[in-house]
Design a protein around this motif. Structure first.
Motif, PDB file in Angstrom:
ATOM      1  N   VAL A 607       0.833  -1.201   0.000  1.00  0.00           N
ATOM      2  CA  VAL A 607       0.000   0.000   0.000  1.00  0.00           C
ATOM      3  C   VAL A 607       0.869   1.253   0.000  1.00  0.00           C
ATOM      4  N   HIS A 608       1.872   1.299   0.859  1.00  0.00           N
ATOM      5  CA  HIS A 608       2.730   2.487   0.931  1.00  0.00           C
ATOM      6  C   HIS A 608       3.560   2.640  -0.342  1.00  0.00           C
ATOM      7  N   THR A 609       3.945   1.530  -0.942  1.00  0.00           N
ATOM      8  CA  THR A 609       4.682   1.623  -2.218  1.00  0.00           C
ATOM      9  C   THR A 609       3.803   2.259  -3.279  1.00  0.00           C
ATOM     10  N   GLY A 610       2.545   1.788  -3.371  1.00  0.00           N
ATOM     11  CA  GLY A 610       1.634   2.349  -4.368  1.00  0.00           C
ATOM     12  C   GLY A 610       1.333   3.813  -4.140  1.00  0.00           C
ATOM     13  N   ALA A 611       1.341   4.230  -2.870  1.00  0.00           N
ATOM     14  CA  ALA A 611       1.042   5.629  -2.549  1.00  0.00           C
ATOM     15  C   ALA A 611       2.270   6.524  -2.621  1.00  0.00           C
ATOM     16  N   GLY A 612       3.436   5.931  -2.890  1.00  0.00           N
ATOM     17  CA  GLY A 612       4.651   6.733  -2.987  1.00  0.00           C
ATOM     18  C   GLY A 612       5.325   7.000  -1.665  1.00  0.00           C
ATOM     19  N   GLY A 613       4.874   6.366  -0.588  1.00  0.00           N
ATOM     20  CA  GLY A 613       5.517   6.535   0.711  1.00  0.00           C
ATOM     21  C   GLY A 613       6.648   5.535   0.867  1.00  0.00           C
ATOM     22  N   TYR A 614       7.769   5.791   0.193  1.00  0.00           N
ATOM     23  CA  TYR A 614       8.826   4.787   0.098  1.00  0.00           C
ATOM     24  C   TYR A 614       9.511   4.510   1.435  1.00  0.00           C
ATOM     25  N   GLY A 615       9.596   5.507   2.284  1.00  0.00           N
ATOM     26  CA  GLY A 615      10.240   5.288   3.568  1.00  0.00           C
ATOM     27  C   GLY A 615       9.459   4.284   4.416  1.00  0.00           C
ATOM     28  N   GLU A 616       8.165   4.521   4.537  1.00  0.00           N
ATOM     29  CA  GLU A 616       7.333   3.598   5.309  1.00  0.00           C
ATOM     30  C   GLU A 616       7.232   2.249   4.612  1.00  0.00           C
ATOM     31  N   ALA A 617       7.227   2.255   3.277  1.00  0.00           N
ATOM     32  CA  ALA A 617       7.182   0.997   2.530  1.00  0.00           C
ATOM     33  C   ALA A 617       8.413   0.149   2.838  1.00  0.00           C
ATOM     34  N   LEU A 618       9.590   0.788   2.857  1.00  0.00           N
ATOM     35  CA  LEU A 618      10.812   0.034   3.171  1.00  0.00           C
ATOM     36  C   LEU A 618      10.755  -0.535   4.588  1.00  0.00           C
ATOM     37  N   ARG A 619      10.229   0.248   5.523  1.00  0.00           N
ATOM     38  CA  ARG A 619      10.152  -0.230   6.896  1.00  0.00           C
ATOM     39  C   ARG A 619       9.272  -1.475   6.993  1.00  0.00           C
ATOM     40  N   GLN A 620       8.144  -1.442   6.303  1.00  0.00           N
ATOM     41  CA  GLN A 620       7.218  -2.576   6.366  1.00  0.00           C
ATOM     42  C   GLN A 620       7.784  -3.805   5.642  1.00  0.00           C
ATOM     43  N   TRP A 621       8.393  -3.595   4.481  1.00  0.00           N
ATOM     44  CA  TRP A 621       8.945  -4.739   3.741  1.00  0.00           C
ATOM     45  C   TRP A 621      10.133  -5.356   4.491  1.00  0.00           C
ATOM     46  N   ARG A 622      10.922  -4.522   5.146  1.00  0.00           N
ATOM     47  CA  ARG A 622      12.037  -5.075   5.937  1.00  0.00           C
ATOM     48  C   ARG A 622      11.500  -5.902   7.108  1.00  0.00           C
ATOM     49  N   ALA A 623      10.416  -5.426   7.733  1.00  0.00           N
ATOM     50  CA  ALA A 623       9.812  -6.197   8.826  1.00  0.00           C
ATOM     51  C   ALA A 623       9.261  -7.520   8.298  1.00  0.00           C
ATOM     52  N   ALA A 624       8.656  -7.482   7.121  1.00  0.00           N
ATOM     53  CA  ALA A 624       8.139  -8.715   6.524  1.00  0.00           C
ATOM     54  C   ALA A 624       9.273  -9.686   6.235  1.00  0.00           C
ATOM     55  N   ALA A 625      10.371  -9.161   5.645  1.00  0.00           N
ATOM     56  CA  ALA A 625      11.510 -10.027   5.320  1.00  0.00           C
ATOM     57  C   ALA A 625      12.098 -10.654   6.580  1.00  0.00           C
ATOM     58  N   ALA A 626      12.220  -9.864   7.636  1.00  0.00           N
ATOM     59  CA  ALA A 626      12.785 -10.396   8.882  1.00  0.00           C
ATOM     60  C   ALA A 626      11.889 -11.480   9.477  1.00  0.00           C
ATOM     61  N   ASN A 627      10.573 -11.265   9.432  1.00  0.00           N
ATOM     62  CA  ASN A 627       9.643 -12.258   9.971  1.00  0.00           C
ATOM     63  C   ASN A 627       9.678 -13.554   9.169  1.00  0.00           C
ATOM     64  N   PHE A 628       9.714 -13.440   7.831  1.00  0.00           N
ATOM     65  CA  PHE A 628       9.756 -14.641   6.999  1.00  0.00           C
ATOM     66  C   PHE A 628      11.076 -15.402   7.207  1.00  0.00           C
ATOM     67  N   ARG A 629      12.148 -14.641   7.425  1.00  0.00           N
ATOM     68  CA  ARG A 629      13.443 -15.298   7.668  1.00  0.00           C
ATOM     69  C   ARG A 629      13.388 -16.094   8.970  1.00  0.00           C
ATOM     70  N   ARG A 630      12.820 -15.494  10.015  1.00  0.00           N
ATOM     71  CA  ARG A 630      12.722 -16.204  11.293  1.00  0.00           C
ATOM     72  C   ARG A 630      11.801 -17.421  11.202  1.00  0.00           C
ATOM     73  N   LEU A 631      10.803 -17.329  10.328  1.00  0.00           N
ATOM     74  CA  LEU A 631       9.886 -18.457  10.149  1.00  0.00           C
ATOM     75  C   LEU A 631      10.482 -19.562   9.286  1.00  0.00           C
ATOM     76  N   GLY A 632      11.594 -19.288   8.620  1.00  0.00           N
ATOM     77  CA  GLY A 632      12.219 -20.276   7.751  1.00  0.00           C
ATOM     78  C   GLY A 632      11.563 -20.405   6.397  1.00  0.00           C
ATOM     79  N   ASP A 633      10.769 -19.418   6.001  1.00  0.00           N
ATOM     80  CA  ASP A 633      10.107 -19.434   4.689  1.00  0.00           C
ATOM     81  C   ASP A 633      11.003 -18.690   3.698  1.00  0.00           C
ATOM     82  N   ALA A 634      11.911 -19.454   3.060  1.00  0.00           N
ATOM     83  CA  ALA A 634      12.912 -18.825   2.193  1.00  0.00           C
ATOM     84  C   ALA A 634      12.281 -18.162   0.983  1.00  0.00           C
ATOM     85  N   GLY A 635      11.258 -18.792   0.405  1.00  0.00           N
ATOM     86  CA  GLY A 635      10.620 -18.201  -0.772  1.00  0.00           C
ATOM     87  C   GLY A 635      10.000 -16.861  -0.465  1.00  0.00           C
TER      88      GLY A 635
END
Length: 723
Positions: A607-635
């Protein structure tokens, strides 16, 4: 387009029956098949042919009507009115190149069929375009008239109760023709040409009686007695068929004796007297089966349905139904092999017998037995699509062989043939007074939703699933079952959102959120257990609507929160979408639902990427990446890193894009999956990496990555596009 039969309320494809329905074939005399009962109707048929060609009063006055002409066949039930209409339709069909559509506008029990249901069924029969789920009556009738306005169709409307039923469906074109069947005039319908039916002529009535009596000489040797029987039957085709079938079952009885007994039969109505003569001759079990036929949804019955209703062996029920066919009490259904249909003119007589001989409790019990059998059959219908060894297969393996299906095709054919009757059974179960069948109704709806899910496409099933979820909602609200209410509202909201009705979807989702919160609060004190024990259907029902758009179908409150955010996202309101996604994320975090929280971080990032809020978008995507890494979901981890690279690319930071692409490629390499989706992502990352290298001035490196992407796509025959 070939002739099509539309079944909004159990209409069959009637051919040439004395009741106006499909012809008898098992044990019925051949003369009846050959249309002998039409003797004496030649003048009415000729009148209808002339009315089709004749200019209407509006045309003669210089003001031609913009609507289709209506030919009305008026007559009392049992007069052969539908048979005459069908005979005309067969003759006139060649003038209408887009085919014949049929709809019955009255349900058993003289209940008018809702116009929206009829319009939806007619639209479904007309073309490949799916009917919008949840569309209201005005939308559907407008769409139907627009569709008919582009075609040459002959529309047969049977059992019309009110003129408004015809007016709502009347095509806005002179290229179509409507044939309506009713008991009386249709006041207010423009350009109607009536053809009124009474009884048959004397010779025609005697001829029909002889055809069903089994031996023509029985009437020829005593013509006066045959005429007396015909007079006692009021020269009505349906009554003559019953009297003839009764005579055929008594080959040693003279026609004179039959006339005497018919004259003594109770009732002032000829059809009632003939029916009473036949019903009164039945022994105990057949008599009970006969009156229980009033409970058969849409009047469609087979041996298993009759067995469950009357609580008798299936073999006995099959023999009894065959005997009813020979007596003229049933006809063969054109919907499904092995099925019979109850003539609509006999429906009030059967209901009177039921009320006289069966108490309310026994009636409810009979319906419950029938619903239970239908649930088992629907589960088998779904299970045949599951892999061997699956839980669904194991469960139905214990069912009797007659309930199971041998193939997916057999199951689908059964489902489509009985669909109108099963839907009617669901409606009747929900409408049962006192909610006595609510549990079975929910189980039936759940099983039907799963069967639709297995045998129909989502677009094809959506309109009927919408109505099924509305039935679940009715039951849940009546019984105060908040969990089931929330599930039904969520499913309805999903279908509304899918159809583009976003405001209505938001209303559904917010109501579901309130219900879910009420369920959570009552559940803390044990009050929410009733729905869990009493209904396996509402939770299963969510699968019938193809799940929520959240993907993992979380708890109802979280699903409602996320669905509200998704709807606002579809509406282009990024601020509200992010707000509601944030609430859903907080809900998951308080329950330590890590996978769901990771997914919500991704939705917020999008949502933030589509709205042009790149700073908040990066924060959310980094949180998603960290959570998926901890869950062991490599894909999922790699896909989140790819999205981070995309945000850097959009923000004009090519060096960061290069770094994140390398990180994502490394994760994919470490995973070593090799699946098509992983390879497609790998190719997309290489292409994005190539573009980023070009922007940093490293053209050679960009060329190398682009070539690697091309090789990967060619070797796996893949296509990929970058947003």
């Amino acid at each position: 387009m070939t002739d099509q039969a539309v079944q909004p309320a159990g209409t069959q494809d009637p051919s040439r029956s004395p009741h106006g329905d499909a012809p008898h074939s098992a044990g019925a005399p051949q003369e009846a098949h050959d249309g002998g009962h039409f003797t004496g109707r030649e003048s009415e048929l000729a009148q209808m042919r002339a009315d089709m060609e004749k200019a209407g009063l509006h045309t003669l006055s210089g003001r031609p009507s913009p609507h289709s002409r209506v030919l009305l066949v008026a007559g009392r039930p049992g007069s052969g009115r539908t048979a005459l209409a069908e005979a005309f339709v067969r003759e006139a069909a060649g003038h209408y190149g887009d085919g014949v559509l049929r709809a019955r506008l009255t349900e058993p029990g003289d209940t008018p069929v809702p116009t929206e249901r009829t319009a939806r069924e007619l639209l479904a029969a007309l073309g490949p375009d799916p009917v919008p789920a949840g569309a209201d009556e005005d939308e559907l009738t407008e769409a139907l008239r627009a569709e008919l306005g582009r075609r040459r169709v002959l529309l047969l409307l049977d059992d019309v109760t009110l003129p408004e039923q015809v007016l709502d469906l009347l095509p806005d074109t002179r290229d179509c023709l409507v044939v309506a069947v009713a008991s009386g005039p249709l006041t207010g319908v423009p350009d109607v040409r009536p053809c009124t039916l009474g009884g048959l002529g004397r010779d025609a009535a005697v001829s029909l009686l002889a055809a069903w009596a089994g031996a023509p000489h029985r009437t020829t040797v005593d013509p006066r007695s045959a005429e007396l029987v015909a007079e006692a039957c009021g020269h009505l085709p349906a009554a003559l068929v019953l009297a003839g079938g009764w005579l055929a079952a008594r080959p040693k009885l003279s026609v004179a004796e039959a006339a005497e007994q018919l004259g003594k039969a109770r009732g002032s109505d000829p059809l009632e007297r003939a029916f009473g003569l036949v019903a009164g001759s039945l022994t105990r079990t057949p008599a009970r089966v006969l009156r229980m036929l009033a409970l058969a949804p849409e009047g469609l019955v087979d041996a298993h349905t009759a067995s469950s209703l009357a609580n008798c062996p299936v073999t006995a029920a099959r023999q009894i139904l065959d005997e009813f066919l020979r007596l003229g009490l049933l006809r063969n259904s054109t919907l499904a092999q092995g099925c019979y249909a109850v003539p609509r003119c006999l429906d009030p007589l059967l209901r009177a017998q039921l009320a006289e001989h069966e108490g309310p409790e026994e009636t409810v019990l009979a319906r419950a037995r029938m619903l239970e059998r239908t649930v088992r059959r629907l589960r088998a219908c779904h299970a045949v699509t599951e892999p061997e060894g699956s839980e669904a297969r194991k469960r139905v393996a214990f069912l009797p062989r007659a309930v199971r299906f041998g193939s997916r095709r057999e199951a689908r054919e059964w489902l489509e043939a009985r669909r109108p009757a099963i839907l009617a059974a669901a409606r009747l179960a929900v409408a049962e007074g006192g909610g006595r069948l609510d549990g079975l109704a929910r189980r039936l709806i759940s099983a039907l939703a799963r069967a639709f899910d297995a045998h129909r496409s989502p677009e094809e099933a959506a309109p009927e699933l919408y109505r099924l979820h509305e039935l679940v909602l009715d039951v849940a609200e009546r019984a105060g079952l908040q969990r089931e209410r929330a599930a039904a509202l969520l499913n309805l909201g999903d279908l509304d959102a899918r159809s583009g009705r976003h405001p209505r979807a938001l209303t559904r989702y917010r109501a579901a959120l309130d219900a879910a919160r009420e369920e959570e609060e009552s559940g803390r004190g044990g009050g929410g257990s009733r729905g869990a024990r009493d209904d396996r259907g509402a939770r299963d029902d969510r699968g019938g609507a193809h799940g929520g758009r959240g993907g993992q179908d979380p708890a109802a409150a979280a699903r409602a929160l996320e669905s509200i955010g998704s709807t606002y996202e579809d509406m282009g309101d990024a601020e509200r979408a992010a707000d509601w996604y944030g609430r859903a994320l907080a809900h998951h975090q308080t329950r330590d639902a890590r996978a769901a929280a990771a997914r919500l971080h991704g939705r917020l990032g999008a949502v933030h990427t589509g709205a042009g809020g790149y700073g908040e978008a990066l924060r959310q995507w980094r949180a998603a990446a960290a959570n998926f890494r901890r869950l062991g979901d490599a894909g999922a981890h790699a896909r989140a890193l790819a999205e981070i690279a995309r945000v850097h690319e959009l923000a004009g930071r090519p060096q960061e894009t290069v770094r994140c692409c390398h990180q994502a490629l490394q994760v994919l390499q470490d995973e070593g999956g090799g699946q098509a989706e992983d390879e497609r992502l790998r190719a997309a990352l290489l292409l994005r990496l190539a573009d980023a290298c070009d922007r940093t001035g490293d053209v050679r490196e960009g060329r190398r990555h682009r070539q690697a992407a091309d090789d990967l796509l060619n070797s796996h025959d893949l296509t990929v596009g970058l947003e």
